[in-house]
Design a protein around this motif. Sequence first.
Motif, PDB file in Angstrom:
ATOM      1  N   ARG A 223      59.973  32.842 -14.102  1.00  0.00           N
ATOM      2  CA  ARG A 223      60.429  33.704 -13.006  1.00  0.00           C
ATOM      3  C   ARG A 223      61.796  34.318 -13.319  1.00  0.00           C
ATOM      4  O   ARG A 223      62.071  35.455 -12.907  1.00  0.00           O
ATOM      5  N   ASP A 224      62.638  33.576 -14.065  1.00  0.00           N
ATOM      6  CA  ASP A 224      63.935  34.133 -14.452  1.00  0.00           C
ATOM      7  C   ASP A 224      63.748  35.275 -15.445  1.00  0.00           C
ATOM      8  O   ASP A 224      64.434  36.304 -15.368  1.00  0.00           O
TER       9      ASP A 224
ATOM     10  N   HIS B 237      63.305  29.141 -23.384  1.00  0.00           N
ATOM     11  CA  HIS B 237      62.879  28.042 -22.520  1.00  0.00           C
ATOM     12  C   HIS B 237      63.244  28.323 -21.061  1.00  0.00           C
ATOM     13  O   HIS B 237      63.032  27.473 -20.196  1.00  0.00           O
ATOM     14  N   SER B 238      63.779  29.519 -20.791  1.00  0.00           N
ATOM     15  CA  SER B 238      64.100  29.887 -19.417  1.00  0.00           C
ATOM     16  C   SER B 238      62.817  29.926 -18.581  1.00  0.00           C
ATOM     17  O   SER B 238      61.717  30.147 -19.104  1.00  0.00           O
ATOM     18  N   GLU B 239      62.981  29.715 -17.292  1.00  0.00           N
ATOM     19  CA  GLU B 239      61.830  29.739 -16.395  1.00  0.00           C
ATOM     20  C   GLU B 239      61.169  31.122 -16.417  1.00  0.00           C
ATOM     21  O   GLU B 239      61.873  32.137 -16.472  1.00  0.00           O
TER      22      GLU B 239
END
Length: 282
Positions: free
Chosen positions: A72-73, A68-70
């Motif tokens: 872009r990350d 669920h990390s962004e």
Amino acid sequence: MNNKPLQESLSAGLYIVATPIGNLADITMRAADVLARCDGIACEDTRVTGKLLRYLGITKPMWRYNDHSEPRDRQRLIESMHSRSVALVSDAGTPLISDPGFRLVREAREAGIAITSLPGACAAITGLTLSGLPNDRFLFAGFLPNKDKARGDMLAGVAHIDATLIFYETGPRLVKSLSAIAAQLPGREISVARELTKLYEECRTGSPEQLTDHYTAHPPKGEIVLMVGPPPQREIAAEDADTMLADALQTMKASQAVALVARQTGLDRKVLYARAMELRAE
């Protein structure tokens, strides 16, 4: 034993590292080596991974990562893998197996990143080997849904599969899941494995009703591997087997038709093949 000296640093890329599911001593030598030599570690929870690193006497940069990390990350992490070695771990067991990592691995592969996967602990496999249920064919289906209807629909959808079914479950939801299995998959043998590799490890096998009674009286805690034995073989009349063979022979070679009917009925392949030859000659 390979006595080749270890290189000082790892090649750039992504390293998928399985970690213990309970007993920290289950870390493999190769996993410990990769964690010691990588440039950094992507993990679900830095506190959980930090405990493992302290056990191993390792200090490394850690970056929190889950699916669920962004985007872009995740992209920054992948870009770093062109020049750095990054280990991916989950809180326990093998990453991606009902744990984060699928999107990261998929996008890293698309970006041309070198990917290495290290074998190691997996609760589903550990539970299966303890259960005593048939293990020649099995289906791992992850966590059962939380909602009653969705749970029932999922179980109904796999009811026909001739294999041991493996699910992950939590202590508070176990009794509801056992009741759903009793309704959707009657007559099956069930095994519940919990606290795997820990001091109070338990693997209990019985009918859904027996296990429901036990765990209602003794509410379990922690994460659970819930396993359901394959459907009982039903008696097949000779004329029914003949009909199934005749239908299959219309579109398949004899060997393929025999294999299909054997899977569907549990009947001996040699007997079915002999009957298939008779049907072909009629």
